[in-house]
Every structure is written in structure tokens, then in C-alpha cells.
Motif scaffolding. Sequence first.
Motif, PDB file in Angstrom:
ATOM      1  N   THR A  38     -57.765 -66.493   7.724  1.00  0.00           N
ATOM      2  CA  THR A  38     -56.660 -65.642   8.159  1.00  0.00           C
ATOM      3  C   THR A  38     -55.603 -66.451   8.904  1.00  0.00           C
ATOM      4  N   GLU A  39     -56.059 -67.306   9.798  1.00  0.00           N
ATOM      5  CA  GLU A  39     -55.133 -68.139  10.571  1.00  0.00           C
ATOM      6  C   GLU A  39     -54.361 -69.094   9.662  1.00  0.00           C
ATOM      7  N   ASN A  97     -59.936 -60.068   4.428  1.00  0.00           N
ATOM      8  CA  ASN A  97     -60.862 -59.276   5.238  1.00  0.00           C
ATOM      9  C   ASN A  97     -61.350 -57.982   4.580  1.00  0.00           C
ATOM     10  N   TYR A 111     -51.550 -65.347   9.813  1.00  0.00           N
ATOM     11  CA  TYR A 111     -51.754 -64.083  10.532  1.00  0.00           C
ATOM     12  C   TYR A 111     -52.567 -64.350  11.786  1.00  0.00           C
ATOM     13  N   SER A 165     -48.022 -62.496   5.013  1.00  0.00           N
ATOM     14  CA  SER A 165     -49.146 -62.800   5.909  1.00  0.00           C
ATOM     15  C   SER A 165     -50.047 -61.588   6.107  1.00  0.00           C
ATOM     16  N   GLU A 166     -49.457 -60.386   6.134  1.00  0.00           N
ATOM     17  CA  GLU A 166     -50.250 -59.161   6.253  1.00  0.00           C
ATOM     18  C   GLU A 166     -51.092 -58.943   4.996  1.00  0.00           C
ATOM     19  N   ALA A 224     -58.686 -60.869  13.053  1.00  0.00           N
ATOM     20  CA  ALA A 224     -59.801 -61.043  12.126  1.00  0.00           C
ATOM     21  C   ALA A 224     -61.116 -61.249  12.869  1.00  0.00           C
ATOM     22  N   PHE A 226     -54.027 -61.164   5.101  1.00  0.00           N
ATOM     23  CA  PHE A 226     -55.023 -60.641   6.040  1.00  0.00           C
ATOM     24  C   PHE A 226     -55.883 -59.566   5.374  1.00  0.00           C
ATOM     25  N   ARG A 262     -55.322 -64.773  14.174  1.00  0.00           N
ATOM     26  CA  ARG A 262     -56.752 -65.032  14.001  1.00  0.00           C
ATOM     27  C   ARG A 262     -57.601 -64.064  14.825  1.00  0.00           C
TER      28      ARG A 262
END
Length: 305
Positions: free
Chosen positions: A270-271, A97, A275, A89-90, A280, A93, A277
Motif C-alpha cells: 500500500t505504501e 486490501n 497510499y 492511489s485509492e 492498511a 489501496f 500505510r
Amino acid sequence: MEIVLTKAFGFLFMIGVGFGLKRGGLFSQKDTDLLSRLVMKITLPMVIISNFRTLSLDVSFLTDIALGFITNLMAISLVLLLTRKKQPSERAFFIINASGYNIGLCTLPFMQSFFAPDAVAVVCMFDVGNAIMVFGITFTIATLITKGKDNVSVKEIFKTLFSSMPFVAYLVMISLCSLKIQLPNIVFDLATMMGQANTFLAMILIGIMFEPKMKKSVLKDMGSVFVLRLVIACVFSFLIYHYLPGPLLHRQILSIIVFSPILSIAPIYTERCGYDRSAAAVLNSLMLPFSLIIMTILLIVLKLY
């Protein structure tokens, strides 16, 4: 210099107005859905269409499209290398981003206020390659990392890509230009009229989306993405300005737009990848004025206005 600073302040002022209206209770986060639909599905496509009024495609535009694609791909490759020891998940992200550019809602209206349509076309062509990545491939890569390849279908990728009206507008207009098909003047007149609302609506929308709240647990990742985007942009800008073939103005514009802020829908992506939200959303809000300031400084340093 006075003119460019006034225009840049005007953009930041409109963003501040949007944020102030939200804090005053006139707008809320729920209103961003309607405004984003207006911008992404109506006013921004109209701006794209109007910019093609006097445009004729040449080889340099193919380079711009490729560059929009390659810069995203290189940024993602670097992120994958640097985050190989982080949780899925990281990593998602960072991928979402640290790459991709918010051309439609920020850079295009910003550059449109300083340059003629033929120069703005450079921004549009770069965004074609950028759109292919951010609306399809980037999110697909992030999803593959977090959910595995069995949860991503080709149909889903194409649905995501062709649900983007700016991308469809680019595709249609490029196809028409390639076939040397000229739309009637009334189409461009109407597109210009409707597209004039894009800058104001886009800046108000960004102001409403601004969220100053943040969780301490994600500050490190946010800081890392912020620094990584800045470093990547500086490297791309230097290489484009000094080594990309083509006219000086062409290279100058491209060296500026690589400092564009994060894609506005990055918090949603992102969500979906599991991760936080809010991380972000805050990062997105902070990057936008920062990017505008850098692009304004570059306009002055390069003596473009």
C-alpha cells in the motif's frame, strides 16, 4: 464445540501475548522483520513440505489451485469496476486490501490444528493460486494503475514472485509429486520438527504487528474495504459450498478459507503505491481476529469439529 472454541481462543491469546509483549517494551515493530523472515522463509515452508509427506496429486487439487487464482482475479475485477472514479492511489489501496488471503501466517496454522494433512493439503493448493496473485499479479496491477506500465518490468514481477519461499516450496513439492519423486523420510521428519514452531511464531508476529492507531481521513476507505471483503467472501463461500464439484469436506474447507484475513505485507504494498500505510496496517489488524472468529463459527455451524 468446546475443543474448537478452546483452540480459537488459544490463537487469539497468542496474538494478545504478542501485542502485550510489544506494549511492555520487550518487542517493537522493528522485531517484526526478523520474525516475519523466520516464518516466511523457514517455518512456513517447512509446514508446506511436511504436508506433502503422504500427499498424492489428483485432479481436485488442480481445481483448488485454479480457485485460489480465480477468486483473487474476480475480487480485483470487481474492485476495478467499483473504484473507477477514485484516485489512482485509492484504487491501489482497494485492490491490494480487498483481494488476496493471508493463508500462510493465519489460515494454514489455524486449519492445521483442526484437520489431518490430507485435508490441510486443500488449503495449501488453494494458496498456490493465491500466492501467484498476491506476490506478483495483484501488486503489478496496483503499480500499473498508480505508476503506469513503463515503471513495471517482467523481471521485477518474477523477482517478486520467486523471492517468496512459500511459493517456491509449493512449486518444488508439486513438481516432485507430479514426477512421483519421494523425498527421504528424514527430510519430512526435520520439516515437521521445524514446522511445529510456525503456529506460535505466526500468532506472536501478528500480535506485534497489531496497530490500533488510525487517521480519521482514511476511515471511509477502510470501512468500504472491510465491508467489500466480507461481502465478496460471503458470495464465494456460498457458491463454493453449493456449486463446486467435489467431496463435501473439500467444499466445506474451501468455503471457510475465503474468509481469511488480509495479506500481512499489504501495508508495505500500500505504501509503495502512494497510499497511507497506517490505514492498511490498522485494517489488517482488525480483520485478523474478525476472520478467526468467522472461521471458528463456520467450523461449528458446519459441524467439522
